[in-house]
Design a protein around this motif. Sequence first.
Motif, PDB file in Angstrom:
ATOM      1  N   THR A  31       0.837  -1.204   0.000  1.00  0.00           N
ATOM      2  CA  THR A  31       0.000   0.000   0.000  1.00  0.00           C
ATOM      3  C   THR A  31       0.869   1.251   0.000  1.00  0.00           C
ATOM      4  N   GLN A  32       1.946   1.205   0.758  1.00  0.00           N
ATOM      5  CA  GLN A  32       2.867   2.342   0.807  1.00  0.00           C
ATOM      6  C   GLN A  32       3.546   2.557  -0.547  1.00  0.00           C
ATOM      7  N   MET A  33       3.906   1.462  -1.223  1.00  0.00           N
ATOM      8  CA  MET A  33       4.486   1.557  -2.562  1.00  0.00           C
ATOM      9  C   MET A  33       3.574   2.343  -3.490  1.00  0.00           C
ATOM     10  N   ILE A  34       2.298   1.980  -3.455  1.00  0.00           N
ATOM     11  CA  ILE A  34       1.325   2.609  -4.343  1.00  0.00           C
ATOM     12  C   ILE A  34       1.131   4.072  -3.978  1.00  0.00           C
ATOM     13  N   PHE A  35       1.073   4.355  -2.689  1.00  0.00           N
ATOM     14  CA  PHE A  35       0.884   5.734  -2.238  1.00  0.00           C
ATOM     15  C   PHE A  35       2.056   6.604  -2.680  1.00  0.00           C
ATOM     16  N   GLN A  36       3.273   6.115  -2.467  1.00  0.00           N
ATOM     17  CA  GLN A  36       4.458   6.902  -2.822  1.00  0.00           C
ATOM     18  C   GLN A  36       4.552   7.124  -4.330  1.00  0.00           C
ATOM     19  N   ALA A  37       4.152   6.123  -5.102  1.00  0.00           N
ATOM     20  CA  ALA A  37       4.197   6.266  -6.561  1.00  0.00           C
ATOM     21  C   ALA A  37       3.282   7.381  -7.032  1.00  0.00           C
ATOM     22  N   ASN A  38       2.202   7.610  -6.284  1.00  0.00           N
ATOM     23  CA  ASN A  38       1.220   8.614  -6.674  1.00  0.00           C
ATOM     24  C   ASN A  38       1.444   9.970  -6.026  1.00  0.00           C
ATOM     25  N   HIS A  39       2.492  10.090  -5.227  1.00  0.00           N
ATOM     26  CA  HIS A  39       2.757  11.363  -4.555  1.00  0.00           C
ATOM     27  C   HIS A  39       4.214  11.779  -4.737  1.00  0.00           C
ATOM     28  N   ARG A  40       4.690  11.620  -5.941  1.00  0.00           N
ATOM     29  CA  ARG A  40       6.058  12.032  -6.238  1.00  0.00           C
ATOM     30  C   ARG A  40       6.103  13.541  -6.473  1.00  0.00           C
ATOM     31  N   THR A  41       7.237  14.119  -6.129  1.00  0.00           N
ATOM     32  CA  THR A  41       7.376  15.576  -6.280  1.00  0.00           C
ATOM     33  C   THR A  41       7.770  15.968  -7.699  1.00  0.00           C
ATOM     34  N   ASP A  42       8.147  14.961  -8.511  1.00  0.00           N
ATOM     35  CA  ASP A  42       8.629  15.299  -9.854  1.00  0.00           C
ATOM     36  C   ASP A  42       7.521  15.256 -10.914  1.00  0.00           C
ATOM     37  N   LYS A  43       6.277  15.207 -10.483  1.00  0.00           N
ATOM     38  CA  LYS A  43       5.183  15.161 -11.452  1.00  0.00           C
ATOM     39  C   LYS A  43       5.106  16.469 -12.223  1.00  0.00           C
ATOM     40  N   GLU A  44       4.890  16.350 -13.528  1.00  0.00           N
ATOM     41  CA  GLU A  44       4.767  17.511 -14.386  1.00  0.00           C
ATOM     42  C   GLU A  44       3.310  17.717 -14.784  1.00  0.00           C
ATOM     43  N   LYS A  45       2.973  18.940 -15.148  1.00  0.00           N
ATOM     44  CA  LYS A  45       1.605  19.239 -15.561  1.00  0.00           C
ATOM     45  C   LYS A  45       1.235  18.373 -16.754  1.00  0.00           C
ATOM     46  N   GLY A  46       0.054  17.798 -16.694  1.00  0.00           N
ATOM     47  CA  GLY A  46      -0.422  16.977 -17.799  1.00  0.00           C
ATOM     48  C   GLY A  46      -0.005  15.514 -17.718  1.00  0.00           C
ATOM     49  N   ASP A  47       0.847  15.156 -16.753  1.00  0.00           N
ATOM     50  CA  ASP A  47       1.256  13.764 -16.622  1.00  0.00           C
ATOM     51  C   ASP A  47       0.035  12.894 -16.323  1.00  0.00           C
ATOM     52  N   PRO A  48      -0.021  11.699 -16.912  1.00  0.00           N
ATOM     53  CA  PRO A  48      -1.128  10.791 -16.605  1.00  0.00           C
ATOM     54  C   PRO A  48      -1.032  10.282 -15.169  1.00  0.00           C
ATOM     55  N   LYS A  49      -2.146   9.770 -14.687  1.00  0.00           N
ATOM     56  CA  LYS A  49      -2.163   9.239 -13.324  1.00  0.00           C
ATOM     57  C   LYS A  49      -1.257   8.007 -13.221  1.00  0.00           C
ATOM     58  N   ILE A  50      -0.811   7.740 -12.027  1.00  0.00           N
ATOM     59  CA  ILE A  50       0.041   6.575 -11.772  1.00  0.00           C
ATOM     60  C   ILE A  50      -0.812   5.357 -11.429  1.00  0.00           C
ATOM     61  N   GLY A  51      -1.756   5.540 -10.504  1.00  0.00           N
ATOM     62  CA  GLY A  51      -2.600   4.404 -10.099  1.00  0.00           C
ATOM     63  C   GLY A  51      -1.818   3.395  -9.286  1.00  0.00           C
ATOM     64  N   GLY A  52      -2.181   2.140  -9.413  1.00  0.00           N
ATOM     65  CA  GLY A  52      -1.488   1.108  -8.645  1.00  0.00           C
ATOM     66  C   GLY A  52      -2.385   0.009  -8.144  1.00  0.00           C
ATOM     67  N   HIS A  53      -3.709   0.236  -8.130  1.00  0.00           N
ATOM     68  CA  HIS A  53      -4.661  -0.834  -7.842  1.00  0.00           C
ATOM     69  C   HIS A  53      -4.482  -1.416  -6.445  1.00  0.00           C
ATOM     70  N   ALA A  54      -4.550  -0.558  -5.459  1.00  0.00           N
ATOM     71  CA  ALA A  54      -4.338  -1.005  -4.078  1.00  0.00           C
ATOM     72  C   ALA A  54      -5.353  -2.061  -3.649  1.00  0.00           C
ATOM     73  N   SER A  55      -6.623  -1.889  -4.043  1.00  0.00           N
ATOM     74  CA  SER A  55      -7.654  -2.832  -3.591  1.00  0.00           C
ATOM     75  C   SER A  55      -7.487  -4.199  -4.237  1.00  0.00           C
ATOM     76  N   ALA A  56      -7.160  -4.233  -5.537  1.00  0.00           N
ATOM     77  CA  ALA A  56      -6.970  -5.506  -6.227  1.00  0.00           C
ATOM     78  C   ALA A  56      -5.723  -6.209  -5.726  1.00  0.00           C
ATOM     79  N   SER A  57      -4.721  -5.428  -5.367  1.00  0.00           N
ATOM     80  CA  SER A  57      -3.499  -6.018  -4.811  1.00  0.00           C
ATOM     81  C   SER A  57      -3.786  -6.628  -3.442  1.00  0.00           C
ATOM     82  N   ALA A  58      -4.609  -5.932  -2.661  1.00  0.00           N
ATOM     83  CA  ALA A  58      -4.908  -6.407  -1.305  1.00  0.00           C
ATOM     84  C   ALA A  58      -5.707  -7.709  -1.315  1.00  0.00           C
ATOM     85  N   SER A  59      -6.577  -7.906  -2.310  1.00  0.00           N
ATOM     86  CA  SER A  59      -7.393  -9.122  -2.313  1.00  0.00           C
ATOM     87  C   SER A  59      -6.544 -10.367  -2.530  1.00  0.00           C
ATOM     88  N   SER A  60      -5.371 -10.203  -3.105  1.00  0.00           N
ATOM     89  CA  SER A  60      -4.500 -11.353  -3.354  1.00  0.00           C
ATOM     90  C   SER A  60      -3.461 -11.550  -2.255  1.00  0.00           C
TER      91      SER A  60
END
Length: 942
Positions: A31-60
């Motif tokens: 969960t922390q991996m996914i959170f950090q991937a989506n809260h990077r400081t180097d994001k540029e305007k217009g960059d697509p979302k990162i996502g990560g599928h925390a709920s689908a990962s948790a079910s497995s």
Amino acid sequence: MSKPSDKNQTPKTISREVLESIARRAHYSATQMIFQANHRTDKEKGDPKIGGHASASASSLHIMGALHLMVKSGFDHIANKPHASPTDHSYNYLLDLFLKQDLSKLSLEEANTAMMGLRKYSHGEPVFQSYHSTYDSDNHNFFPSGTVGIPPVEAGYMALAYRYAREHGYEVPDAHFWALTGDSEFREGSMYEAVPDFAERELGSLTWILDYNRQSLDGQRITNPEIMNGTDADRVERTMAANGWEVIQVRHGQKRLNLFKKAGGDTFKNFLEKELEDYELQALLLVQDMKALKKGIAKEHPNMKKFLDSVTDQELYEAIRDFGGHDIMLLAEAMEQSKKSTRRPTIIIAHTLKGWGLRCAAQPGNHSQLPTEDELVELKSKQGITGEGLFERFASSTPEAKYLKERGEKLWSEIKAQHALKDKNQKFFLEKLTQWGEIPETLDINTKMTSYPHTQWMLGQLTAKLTRIANTPLEENKLAEKQKPLTANEKPFKLPGELFITMAPDVGTSTNLNPAMDGKIFGAPVVTEDLETELGVKDHKLPDLIPGEEVSDRFLRFEIAEGNVMSCVGAFGRMRDTLGIPLIPLMTVYDFFIKRALDQYFYNLYWKSSFFCVGTPSGVTLSPEGAQHGWKSDIQIPNQITWEPFFCQELDWILCDSIKRHVLNNNAGRSGVLLRLVTRGAEQKDMMTYLKKQARFKAGLEGKLTRAEFPVNGGVNEEELATMDEAQILRQVREEVLQGAYYLIDYRGYAGYEPGDNVVNIFAMGSLVTEGIKASETLLSHGIYANVIVVTSPDLLVGIQAHENDYAYLKHGLGINSDLYLRKSEEISAGDLVTVAGKRVPVVSVHDGEAGLLDNVGSVIGVRQESCAVRKHSKCGRPSEIFAFHGIDADSVVEACGKVLAETALEQVIVRESALEQTQNAGKAANHWTELWPSKAPVNKH
């Protein structure tokens, strides 16, 4: 041969509490991996979302926990659903199994960097791709998983490849093949195509696990229990059982199982399994007020009132959420049970909760929900992790750390053992491959006694010879009666022939693989009794297609399921890089139907499988078949090399070279060999006839040449001059064929040959070389010198491989350029500035396929080009009629040549008169190319 053992005894008895503690740490880390991937400081305007599928990962979480912590060995293979990758990475982080290429471990600092690098671009530091990738530091025996529905099928065919290799005497480890799939993914047609095939082939070493969380990307899974007679899990169970699979349902966790033993517990069990629809269950999971829930259930199900009164609110709350797919001990038991089914593949239906342990659990639309910062702080706090560090392994003194260390070391030792076996196999095969010298350049198939053979026929001859060589003993005292011993040229093909395996989606006989099939069907462990021979009705003129289990059986039969065969050829092709066993898999398929397996084909190329795919017959050249078989699958994908030979000799050279590259592991960037063949015959003598007319192959040439049919002043009749030895000519042409193209008709060195005036280059590919030849002959009669360059590989000439070296072979090897030839056109009154006509040598291409295959020749060089290609749906007819219909016949090529020559003549350049070495009197300037190339009346080709 000895083989590494995969006995996977748990290092020591371990408690449920310790295992669940490890799982919770993995859950936090993922969960922390996914959170950090989506809260990077180097994001540029217009960059697509990162996502990560925390709920689908948790079910497995607990499914993968049982595999990583208890069940799998380092020799096993895992195909995991894409969205579970953060969970996998987290378990491998805790097991200290992030490895470098030399199998040494990443340092803790490097491992923490990798955990921060989900979906991050690497500048040299370890990161993780979106899903399981060949480039991840924990990629060992993991199938890349970005394509849903494909990796589970690959797992099954890798299991078959292991068995095939073992039964043919090669050294392989004992291994089990696991695949975790989502319940929505399980609707993929690719999986259902493979289901009966895996059972019929008795792949007991295969276990699929269904992560049955009842939710998908667009919300709750909506099923129809009335029509389907039960839940989706019930449907899957019936379907798989009907197709010969063992089925294990892991519905309930231990808490539920304990409650079932209470008075009235059977009503609760029946409620969960039979009366509660999936959609209703998801709604119940969102209810927090247990008292209200009890009343509601009792009202709708009066028979449950006694049971509900006997359990506390907390017990009911936990029981509703106690899915079997989150009971790590029960899952491990089910997995071990699946390994005992040695003749049938097994599917485990693990009932899970999407978003387990997260606030978004069971919520509609949770697939794309991300955990909040305060949720991460809470999860981190529960793990006892303090300070700034985000990722942390267990303290070395804890039982969790001790267990993980022992378990991780065991898996690491098995990983190293597999790589040691790979190295051993590679050394063994390399030594054996060079035992009789280098693999020859040709299999020496004689085409001189065959009238108008075609390339598909040639494929049959080549595979037949490889099959014969493979099944001929090297020791002459072991030869059967009338069996000829191998020649010196054939002996180096002995091992490649033994490694050669063919397969087809029920088109083996119609794609000329008969000799490779006849009495050589690999069907183990299924053996069919040969009743035809027993009853005396065997037709020995037809191939024997009865499956057997002899070491000489090297053909795999399939039903009409192109996707299955494509996955299978890819799995067999990975054996070289997985275990060092360079099996040479070749599949044939009607070229048009490659499209049905493009997903699988792309997957094969992505994970760098080394294989042969023969699309035959291909294109509208299969003219009697009409439109639906006519549109080729023209594609350019990294790691692919496409070949489309015209003469049979070209195919011989191409196949031999590709086999040599495969077995010597010398085909990086071109490991997927795609061959386009046809059933339209060609005059094989034309190859040498036209090669001998070329100036470069004349002996003692002085001055210029001319053709006897069209003599030109100042030229010597080429027929009067001796030519080089045929073998010498073929050696030179072979090198050119393998570089992607060669001159078949070459007028360079001929009298009257004036580039910029009467010269055009025709690039022809495949069966359409016949049209290029005819067009060239017609043009010569009009004083136009049309060189015919036969393209054998568009990828090497103008595709991905060509781009890597800036199209060096096209520009320098073939000498195709944009040189400008000038002559004075008309003077203008501006000092000594003169308007001149600037002419380059234009290009016409003709091939059976989409224009994009060759239409960039002109743009690469910088000259005018007309591309004759297939641009509309086809019809039935003779090739001559169909080629005319598509504008790819000889007449159309002639017209195209006229067009580009005339258009080229219209180009004007202004230059200083003093800069011109020679000038000519100019005629009247034309306004359009048709004025310079009068066309005949247009023909209605529709």
